[in-house]
Design a protein around this motif. Structure first.
Motif, PDB file in Angstrom:
ATOM      1  N   GLY A 136      -3.664 -15.214  10.499  1.00  0.00           N
ATOM      2  CA  GLY A 136      -2.932 -15.756  11.633  1.00  0.00           C
ATOM      3  C   GLY A 136      -1.863 -14.787  12.100  1.00  0.00           C
ATOM      4  O   GLY A 136      -1.573 -14.688  13.283  1.00  0.00           O
ATOM      5  N   ILE A 137      -1.286 -14.059  11.134  1.00  0.00           N
ATOM      6  CA  ILE A 137      -0.234 -13.095  11.426  1.00  0.00           C
ATOM      7  C   ILE A 137      -0.171 -12.106  10.269  1.00  0.00           C
ATOM      8  O   ILE A 137      -0.479 -12.452   9.129  1.00  0.00           O
ATOM      9  CB  ILE A 137       1.127 -13.799  11.632  1.00  0.00           C
ATOM     10  N   ALA A 138       0.201 -10.879  10.577  1.00  0.00           N
ATOM     11  CA  ALA A 138       0.429  -9.866   9.549  1.00  0.00           C
ATOM     12  C   ALA A 138       1.412  -8.856  10.110  1.00  0.00           C
ATOM     13  O   ALA A 138       1.246  -8.404  11.252  1.00  0.00           O
ATOM     14  CB  ALA A 138      -0.876  -9.169   9.147  1.00  0.00           C
ATOM     15  N   PHE A 139       2.434  -8.513   9.341  1.00  0.00           N
ATOM     16  CA  PHE A 139       3.376  -7.504   9.785  1.00  0.00           C
ATOM     17  C   PHE A 139       4.039  -6.841   8.579  1.00  0.00           C
ATOM     18  O   PHE A 139       4.191  -7.438   7.529  1.00  0.00           O
ATOM     19  CB  PHE A 139       4.439  -8.064  10.739  1.00  0.00           C
ATOM     20  N   VAL A 140       4.396  -5.584   8.760  1.00  0.00           N
ATOM     21  CA  VAL A 140       5.020  -4.801   7.704  1.00  0.00           C
ATOM     22  C   VAL A 140       6.504  -5.150   7.651  1.00  0.00           C
ATOM     23  O   VAL A 140       7.196  -5.075   8.669  1.00  0.00           O
ATOM     24  CB  VAL A 140       4.816  -3.293   7.937  1.00  0.00           C
ATOM     25  N   VAL A 141       6.967  -5.540   6.471  1.00  0.00           N
ATOM     26  CA  VAL A 141       8.374  -5.866   6.279  1.00  0.00           C
ATOM     27  C   VAL A 141       9.148  -4.628   5.830  1.00  0.00           C
ATOM     28  O   VAL A 141      10.232  -4.347   6.312  1.00  0.00           O
ATOM     29  CB  VAL A 141       8.550  -7.005   5.262  1.00  0.00           C
ATOM     30  N   TYR A 142       8.563  -3.874   4.902  1.00  0.00           N
ATOM     31  CA  TYR A 142       9.167  -2.637   4.420  1.00  0.00           C
ATOM     32  C   TYR A 142       8.246  -1.470   4.738  1.00  0.00           C
ATOM     33  O   TYR A 142       7.137  -1.400   4.230  1.00  0.00           O
ATOM     34  CB  TYR A 142       9.420  -2.704   2.906  1.00  0.00           C
ATOM     35  N   ARG A 143       8.731  -0.577   5.608  1.00  0.00           N
ATOM     36  CA  ARG A 143       7.945   0.609   5.976  1.00  0.00           C
ATOM     37  C   ARG A 143       8.295   1.707   5.016  1.00  0.00           C
ATOM     38  O   ARG A 143       7.920   2.748   4.963  1.00  0.00           O
ATOM     39  CB  ARG A 143       8.268   1.038   7.401  1.00  0.00           C
ATOM     40  N   PHE A 152       7.370  -1.994  -6.237  1.00  0.00           N
ATOM     41  CA  PHE A 152       6.763  -0.838  -5.565  1.00  0.00           C
ATOM     42  C   PHE A 152       7.713  -0.312  -4.486  1.00  0.00           C
ATOM     43  O   PHE A 152       7.419  -0.412  -3.284  1.00  0.00           O
ATOM     44  CB  PHE A 152       5.419  -1.226  -4.947  1.00  0.00           C
ATOM     45  N   PRO A 153       8.847   0.260  -4.870  1.00  0.00           N
ATOM     46  CA  PRO A 153       9.861   0.657  -3.881  1.00  0.00           C
ATOM     47  C   PRO A 153       9.418   1.778  -2.938  1.00  0.00           C
ATOM     48  O   PRO A 153       9.972   1.909  -1.847  1.00  0.00           O
ATOM     49  CB  PRO A 153      11.045   1.104  -4.739  1.00  0.00           C
ATOM     50  N   ASP A 154       8.424   2.560  -3.335  1.00  0.00           N
ATOM     51  CA  ASP A 154       7.970   3.667  -2.496  1.00  0.00           C
ATOM     52  C   ASP A 154       6.738   3.314  -1.665  1.00  0.00           C
ATOM     53  O   ASP A 154       6.119   4.194  -1.079  1.00  0.00           O
ATOM     54  CB  ASP A 154       7.667   4.890  -3.367  1.00  0.00           C
ATOM     55  N   GLN A 155       6.385   2.037  -1.644  1.00  0.00           N
ATOM     56  CA  GLN A 155       5.210   1.618  -0.886  1.00  0.00           C
ATOM     57  C   GLN A 155       5.613   0.701   0.260  1.00  0.00           C
ATOM     58  O   GLN A 155       6.702   0.134   0.279  1.00  0.00           O
ATOM     59  CB  GLN A 155       4.216   0.896  -1.804  1.00  0.00           C
ATOM     60  N   MET A 156       4.705   0.570   1.228  1.00  0.00           N
ATOM     61  CA  MET A 156       4.915  -0.374   2.318  1.00  0.00           C
ATOM     62  C   MET A 156       4.559  -1.770   1.818  1.00  0.00           C
ATOM     63  O   MET A 156       3.621  -1.937   1.036  1.00  0.00           O
ATOM     64  CB  MET A 156       4.051  -0.009   3.525  1.00  0.00           C
ATOM     65  N   VAL A 157       5.294  -2.753   2.288  1.00  0.00           N
ATOM     66  CA  VAL A 157       5.055  -4.150   1.915  1.00  0.00           C
ATOM     67  C   VAL A 157       4.891  -4.945   3.202  1.00  0.00           C
ATOM     68  O   VAL A 157       5.694  -4.805   4.127  1.00  0.00           O
ATOM     69  CB  VAL A 157       6.228  -4.717   1.081  1.00  0.00           C
ATOM     70  N   ARG A 158       3.852  -5.766   3.250  1.00  0.00           N
ATOM     71  CA  ARG A 158       3.662  -6.578   4.451  1.00  0.00           C
ATOM     72  C   ARG A 158       3.473  -8.047   4.099  1.00  0.00           C
ATOM     73  O   ARG A 158       3.031  -8.398   3.008  1.00  0.00           O
ATOM     74  CB  ARG A 158       2.492  -6.083   5.294  1.00  0.00           C
ATOM     75  N   PHE A 159       3.806  -8.880   5.067  1.00  0.00           N
ATOM     76  CA  PHE A 159       3.595 -10.322   4.998  1.00  0.00           C
ATOM     77  C   PHE A 159       2.315 -10.629   5.760  1.00  0.00           C
ATOM     78  O   PHE A 159       2.080 -10.100   6.848  1.00  0.00           O
ATOM     79  CB  PHE A 159       4.777 -11.051   5.642  1.00  0.00           C
ATOM     80  N   THR A 182       0.847  -1.189   0.000  1.00  0.00           N
ATOM     81  CA  THR A 182       0.000   0.000   0.000  1.00  0.00           C
ATOM     82  C   THR A 182       0.882   1.238   0.000  1.00  0.00           C
ATOM     83  O   THR A 182       2.056   1.175   0.358  1.00  0.00           O
ATOM     84  CB  THR A 182      -0.958   0.024   1.207  1.00  0.00           C
ATOM     85  N   ALA A 183       0.297   2.357  -0.381  1.00  0.00           N
ATOM     86  CA  ALA A 183       1.038   3.621  -0.415  1.00  0.00           C
ATOM     87  C   ALA A 183       1.384   4.063   0.999  1.00  0.00           C
ATOM     88  O   ALA A 183       0.610   3.889   1.931  1.00  0.00           O
ATOM     89  CB  ALA A 183       0.207   4.693  -1.109  1.00  0.00           C
ATOM     90  N   LYS A 184       2.561   4.645   1.154  1.00  0.00           N
ATOM     91  CA  LYS A 184       2.968   5.186   2.453  1.00  0.00           C
ATOM     92  C   LYS A 184       2.131   6.424   2.752  1.00  0.00           C
ATOM     93  O   LYS A 184       1.704   7.133   1.854  1.00  0.00           O
ATOM     94  CB  LYS A 184       4.440   5.570   2.435  1.00  0.00           C
ATOM     95  N   GLY A 185       1.903   6.653   4.034  1.00  0.00           N
ATOM     96  CA  GLY A 185       1.165   7.836   4.439  1.00  0.00           C
ATOM     97  C   GLY A 185      -0.344   7.666   4.415  1.00  0.00           C
ATOM     98  O   GLY A 185      -1.077   8.555   4.782  1.00  0.00           O
ATOM     99  N   THR A 186      -0.824   6.497   3.982  1.00  0.00           N
ATOM    100  CA  THR A 186      -2.255   6.245   3.976  1.00  0.00           C
ATOM    101  C   THR A 186      -2.715   6.082   5.426  1.00  0.00           C
ATOM    102  O   THR A 186      -2.100   5.331   6.167  1.00  0.00           O
ATOM    103  CB  THR A 186      -2.578   4.956   3.188  1.00  0.00           C
ATOM    104  N   PRO A 187      -3.765   6.793   5.839  1.00  0.00           N
ATOM    105  CA  PRO A 187      -4.236   6.640   7.216  1.00  0.00           C
ATOM    106  C   PRO A 187      -4.537   5.182   7.535  1.00  0.00           C
ATOM    107  O   PRO A 187      -5.153   4.481   6.739  1.00  0.00           O
ATOM    108  CB  PRO A 187      -5.506   7.489   7.267  1.00  0.00           C
ATOM    109  N   ALA A 188      -4.088   4.718   8.685  1.00  0.00           N
ATOM    110  CA  ALA A 188      -4.196   3.308   9.052  1.00  0.00           C
ATOM    111  C   ALA A 188      -5.642   2.810   9.056  1.00  0.00           C
ATOM    112  O   ALA A 188      -5.906   1.678   8.709  1.00  0.00           O
ATOM    113  CB  ALA A 188      -3.565   3.080  10.422  1.00  0.00           C
TER     114      ALA A 188
END
Length: 108
Positions: A101-108, A83-90, A45-51
Motif C-alpha cells: 500500500g505504501i513504502a518509503f525510506v526512513v533512513y537513507r 544496521f546503522p550503515d544501511q537504508m531502512v524503509r517502512f 538494505t545496503a547503501k549504494g545498491t543499484p535500485a
C-alpha cells in the motif's frame, strides 16, 4: 516558474524525490497506513545498491494487525540501531489488493 530537473543521489521509492521527511511526517504516514488496515513491516538494505537490483531484507516478520504507531516506530529504530550503515524503509502491505500500500525510506 519553470520545472527543474531533480539532481540528487539515487532514488528509492516515491518520497525520495521530496526532501527528507521529518519525524512527524513519518509518524503521519505510518498512521495513515494503519488507518487503511494495512500491515506494517520494516526492511533494510545496503547503501549504494543499484535500485533495479536491490534486495530489501525483512526486519523480523510483518506486524500483522499492529495498531500502535509507537510500536512500529520502535521497530524502525531498532532496525536502524542494528544496521546503522544501511537504508531502512517502512512498508505497509494491503491484504485486499495483495500488494504494497505504501513504502518509503526512513533512513537513507
Amino acid at each position: 516558474m519553470a520545472v527543474q530537473a531533480y539532481r540528487s543521489t539515487k532514488k528509492y521509492e516515491t518520497f525520495s524525490y521530496l526532501p527528507q521527511m521529518t519525524p512527524d511526517q513519518v509518524r503521519r504516514q505510518i498512521a495513515y497506513a494503519i488507518a487503511q488496515g494495512w500491515n506494517p513491516a520494516v526492511e533494510h538494505t545496503a547503501k549504494g545498491t543499484p535500485a533495479k537490483v536491490s534486495f530489501w531484507h525483512m526486519w523480523k516478520l510483518p506486524m500483522f494487525g499492529e495498531q500502535s504507531i509507537d510500536v512500529v516506530l520502535a521497530e524502525i529504530e531498532a532496525c536502524h540501531r542494528e544496521f546503522p550503515d544501511q537504508m531502512v524503509r517502512f512498508v505497509a502491505y494491503d491484504n485486499y489488493a495483495q500488494s504494497q500500500g505504501i513504502a518509503f525510506v526512513v533512513y537513507r
